[in-house]
Motif scaffolding. Structure first.
Motif, mmCIF file in Angstrom:
data_model
loop_
_atom_site.group_PDB
_atom_site.id
_atom_site.type_symbol
_atom_site.label_atom_id
_atom_site.label_comp_id
_atom_site.label_asym_id
_atom_site.label_seq_id
_atom_site.Cartn_x
_atom_site.Cartn_y
_atom_site.Cartn_z
ATOM 1 N N ALA A 17 29.659 -21.632 28.838
ATOM 2 C CA ALA A 17 29.566 -20.947 30.128
ATOM 3 C C ALA A 17 28.354 -20.024 30.163
ATOM 4 O O ALA A 17 27.630 -19.960 31.175
ATOM 5 C CB ALA A 17 30.846 -20.153 30.389
ATOM 6 N N VAL A 18 28.121 -19.298 29.056
ATOM 7 C CA VAL A 18 26.969 -18.396 29.013
ATOM 8 C C VAL A 18 25.668 -19.196 29.041
ATOM 9 O O VAL A 18 24.706 -18.819 29.708
ATOM 10 C CB VAL A 18 27.039 -17.498 27.764
ATOM 11 N N GLN A 19 25.638 -20.332 28.307
ATOM 12 C CA GLN A 19 24.428 -21.163 28.288
ATOM 13 C C GLN A 19 24.101 -21.686 29.678
ATOM 14 O O GLN A 19 22.929 -21.668 30.097
ATOM 15 C CB GLN A 19 24.613 -22.337 27.322
ATOM 16 N N ASP A 20 25.116 -22.144 30.417
ATOM 17 C CA ASP A 20 24.884 -22.637 31.775
ATOM 18 C C ASP A 20 24.312 -21.543 32.668
ATOM 19 O O ASP A 20 23.359 -21.767 33.426
ATOM 20 C CB ASP A 20 26.183 -23.172 32.381
ATOM 21 N N ALA A 42 20.422 -21.431 34.276
ATOM 22 C CA ALA A 42 20.184 -21.254 35.710
ATOM 23 C C ALA A 42 19.337 -20.014 35.967
ATOM 24 O O ALA A 42 18.415 -20.029 36.800
ATOM 25 C CB ALA A 42 21.521 -21.150 36.440
ATOM 26 N N ALA A 43 19.612 -18.937 35.240
ATOM 27 C CA ALA A 43 18.845 -17.701 35.418
ATOM 28 C C ALA A 43 17.404 -17.886 34.960
ATOM 29 O O ALA A 43 16.475 -17.348 35.570
ATOM 30 C CB ALA A 43 19.519 -16.562 34.655
ATOM 31 N N ALA A 44 17.201 -18.649 33.878
ATOM 32 C CA ALA A 44 15.844 -18.877 33.378
ATOM 33 C C ALA A 44 15.006 -19.648 34.398
ATOM 34 O O ALA A 44 13.842 -19.320 34.641
ATOM 35 C CB ALA A 44 15.897 -19.626 32.054
ATOM 36 N N LEU A 45 15.600 -20.695 34.997
ATOM 37 C CA LEU A 45 14.882 -21.469 36.017
ATOM 38 C C LEU A 45 14.542 -20.594 37.217
ATOM 39 O O LEU A 45 13.421 -20.628 37.737
ATOM 40 C CB LEU A 45 15.726 -22.668 36.447
ATOM 41 N N ALA A 46 15.514 -19.811 37.665
ATOM 42 C CA ALA A 46 15.288 -18.954 38.824
ATOM 43 C C ALA A 46 14.248 -17.877 38.514
ATOM 44 O O ALA A 46 13.407 -17.543 39.360
ATOM 45 C CB ALA A 46 16.599 -18.319 39.270
ATOM 46 N N THR A 61 5.951 -19.221 28.617
ATOM 47 C CA THR A 61 7.345 -19.488 28.930
ATOM 48 C C THR A 61 8.071 -18.196 29.291
ATOM 49 O O THR A 61 7.724 -17.111 28.788
ATOM 50 C CB THR A 61 8.080 -20.138 27.741
ATOM 51 N N VAL A 62 9.037 -18.308 30.155
ATOM 52 C CA VAL A 62 10.000 -17.240 30.404
ATOM 53 C C VAL A 62 11.172 -17.466 29.466
ATOM 54 O O VAL A 62 11.780 -18.540 29.488
ATOM 55 C CB VAL A 62 10.473 -17.250 31.869
ATOM 56 N N LYS A 63 11.464 -16.476 28.630
ATOM 57 C CA LYS A 63 12.533 -16.615 27.645
ATOM 58 C C LYS A 63 13.627 -15.601 27.934
ATOM 59 O O LYS A 63 13.358 -14.397 28.077
ATOM 60 C CB LYS A 63 12.003 -16.404 26.230
ATOM 61 N N LEU A 64 14.862 -16.084 28.028
ATOM 62 C CA LEU A 64 16.033 -15.237 28.213
ATOM 63 C C LEU A 64 16.909 -15.342 26.978
ATOM 64 O O LEU A 64 17.270 -16.440 26.556
ATOM 65 C CB LEU A 64 16.830 -15.655 29.455
ATOM 66 N N ASP A 65 17.240 -14.182 26.378
ATOM 67 C CA ASP A 65 18.105 -14.113 25.191
ATOM 68 C C ASP A 65 19.380 -13.365 25.552
ATOM 69 O O ASP A 65 19.322 -12.232 26.051
ATOM 70 C CB ASP A 65 17.395 -13.407 24.039
ATOM 71 N N ALA A 66 20.518 -14.003 25.284
ATOM 72 C CA ALA A 66 21.813 -13.377 25.564
ATOM 73 C C ALA A 66 22.555 -13.129 24.250
ATOM 74 O O ALA A 66 22.601 -13.997 23.373
ATOM 75 C CB ALA A 66 22.643 -14.264 26.477
ATOM 76 N N ILE A 83 22.492 -16.597 22.113
ATOM 77 C CA ILE A 83 22.203 -17.772 22.951
ATOM 78 C C ILE A 83 20.883 -17.515 23.665
ATOM 79 O O ILE A 83 20.617 -16.396 24.120
ATOM 80 C CB ILE A 83 23.326 -17.999 23.983
ATOM 81 N N SER A 84 20.034 -18.552 23.788
ATOM 82 C CA SER A 84 18.745 -18.360 24.453
ATOM 83 C C SER A 84 18.403 -19.547 25.345
ATOM 84 O O SER A 84 18.961 -20.642 25.198
ATOM 85 C CB SER A 84 17.623 -18.150 23.425
ATOM 86 N N SER A 85 17.469 -19.331 26.275
ATOM 87 C CA SER A 85 16.986 -20.384 27.162
ATOM 88 C C SER A 85 15.536 -20.083 27.507
ATOM 89 O O SER A 85 15.170 -18.922 27.715
ATOM 90 C CB SER A 85 17.836 -20.446 28.434
#
Length: 533
Positions: free
Chosen positions: A47-50, A54-58, A116-121, A142-144
């Motif tokens: 769920a967090v990865q999804d 989505a947040a990374a694309l936006a 790249t835009v990198k998001l780390d959770a 978790i990252s994207s």
């Protein structure tokens, strides 16, 4: 088991069953606890990865529109939180946003920088069952990442310019929407590290597609009359000249000053003093839907070596200029005995722009040409015919449509627009704009679009594809093997294909498929394409 036997089992010391049971019960329960929590962890992680993806694309899209710094971080966190499922407390997740530059080697072997835009959770998972083993919490990382600036895009805009687009402000909305798209994509491309990252083409379509009259002499145009469809509706035996003529392989030739020259639809435009305005017919199936190109240099092939049989597959790839023939008069004059009479044929045709019976008298006419000229009223009565050595010509009304001498003798003073009548009938759109990196050029082309004519969606789509192709006629598209390039085609239309039926022997009005009587519409379009025509 009876109660007595159970007590005996508990007193039995031979196998130490009670001790073994006590030793194993906690590991078993612990394993079950871990299994339950592992299942939940995977659910939470997914769920967090999804939400993170989505947040990374936006966020990447937001960055491309110019948002940076704290505003970009706040946008990413808000977007992430709004997509996080309710069963995960937002307070259990920490989010970090960063921009990362990485150096790579592109498909051409050149160094390139990927931003790249990198998001780390960081997810803190509260254990449900595993606490029995002392595990109160699990920390998950978790990252994207979404790349920026490492691709190029080519966009073909296929735009309906048919008459119905003039209703309810649709053409205005179409123009405005297209220009907004151009602005958005060019703004995103400003963040790219590649040269000329954005290219647009524009394909206005109605009943036909206009490939630009400036391309009349290109090698991919059928300037010699070689295509198997080029001479539909043209009976070259009715061409009036004092020069020797011949049918040579794929087409018709005239000897001028001892040089054999091909005669084609372009020849007729020249005879009439009218310019071809740029529209082409659909190529014979299957090339109507492909980007197959003719052999390089086919336009300069030795004429003596060209035959329709040996080269038909390649000749069919040539693009044929439209030529809407002069449709026959409904009245005619004929002689009977000493009298001259007027009569009327069965059908009324719409695109009648020349007089059927007017022709030039050749200097030193051949025997065949004398026969043509001297039988104006006697041999051409409705339904009559006469023979000559190389075939039969019939004078009934629809056959008169193929007579060429009319284009040699009449005066044509009407508009070349294609809106009302003439050989350019149906050519109502502005020319295709090939792929360009100029935002000004593509927006000006969009503003120039109008609304008139029928609808031929397939022609628009086929030419949209061809503008994205690296093959001729438009060679601006990048090679399909370029993995850093993306090709897109956007089609805007308000309706179905339209091809007007006719009660005449032509079966339809003239269009990009010629006439219905020639069978090319059914061969080139599927039943679903034809639905609603």
């Amino acid at each position: 088991m009876s109660f007595k036997r159970f007590r005996k089992f508990l007193r039995n010391e031979a196998g130490n069953y009670a001790i073994m049971f006590g030793l194993t019960v906690f590991p078993i329960l612990g394993g079950v606890a871990l299994a339950v929590d592992y299942t939940n962890i995977q659910r939470y992680r997914g769920a967090v990865q999804d939400s993170l993806d989505a947040a990374a694309l936006a966020t990447a899209k937001e960055y491309s529109s110019g948002v940076t710094g704290t505003a970009l971080e706040d946008y990413a966190k808000d977007f992430f939180d709004s997509n996080l499922p309710n069963f995960i407390p937002a307070g259990n997740v920490d989010l970090g946003v960063s921009l990362v530059d990485s150096q790579i080697v592109d498909t051409n072997g050149d160094p390139a920088i990927i931003k790249t835009v990198k998001l780390d959770a960081s997810l803190e998972y509260d254990s449900f069952v595993a606490q029995v083993l002392g595990y109160d919490k699990f920390d998950l990382g978790i990252s994207s990442q979404v790349a920026l600036g490492n691709i190029t895009v080519e966009v073909a805009m296929v735009m309906d310019n048919s008459g119905s687009m003039s209703q309810n402000g649709k053409i205005t909305s179409e123009r405005d929407t297209a220009k907004q798209l151009v602005d958005t994509i060019f703004a995103a491309g400003a963040n790219s590290n590649k040269p000329n990252p954005v290219s647009f083409s524009l394909i206005p379509f109605s009943a036909m597609v206009n490939v630009d009259p400036g391309n009349a002499g290109e090698e991919w145009m059928d300037t010699n009359g070689w295509s198997p469809i080029h001479n539909e509706n043209l009976n070259w035996k009715t061409y009036i000249t004092s020069n020797p003529t011949q049918f040579n392989g794929a087409g018709f030739q005239e000897q001028v000053s001892n040089v054999w020259k091909w005669r084609s639809r372009f020849s007729l435009y020249s005879l009439m003093g009218i310019n071809w305005t740029g529209c082409v017919e659909e190529r014979p199936w299957p090339y109507n839907t492909t980007d197959d190109s003719v052999t390089t240099g086919i336009g300069s092939v030795d004429a003596a070596k060209v035959t329709q049989d040996s080269s038909s597959s390649d000749l069919a790839k040539l693009y044929v200029p439209i030529f809407a023939p002069d449709e026959p008069d409904s009245t005619y004059v004929y002689k009977s005995g000493s009298g001259t009479y007027t009569s009327k044929d069965w059908y009324n045709y719409n695109n009648n722009y020349a007089y059927d019976w007017r022709r030039p008298r050749p200097t030193n006419p051949s025997k065949l040409q004398q026969l043509y000229y001297n039988t104006d009223y006697t041999a051409y009565n409705n339904g009559s015919n006469f023979n000559y050595s190389s075939g039969v010509i019939q004078s009934h009304q629809n056959a008169r449509q193929d007579w060429i001498w009319r284009y040699q003798a009449d005066t044509f003073g009407y508009s070349e627009s294609g809106y009302s009548s003439g050989p350019n009938l149906g050519c109502t759109t502005t020319p295709v704009t090939p792929l360009t990196t100029s935002k000004t050029t593509i927006k000006s082309s969009i503003d120039a679009m109008g609304a008139n004519g029928n609808t031929n969606i397939q022609a628009g789509v086929a030419w949209g594809w061809r503008t994205l192709s690296p093959k001729i006629p438009f060679t601006g598209g990048r090679d399909p093997s370029d993995t850093t390039n993306r090709k897109y085609m956007i089609v805007l239309t308000d309706g179905n294909n339209t091809y007007n039926p006719s009660s005449t022997p032509n079966e339809t009005t003239y269009g990009a498929w010629g006439y219905g009587k020639q069978g090319r519409i059914e061969n080139g379009l599927s039943s679903s394409d034809l639905a609603g025509t």
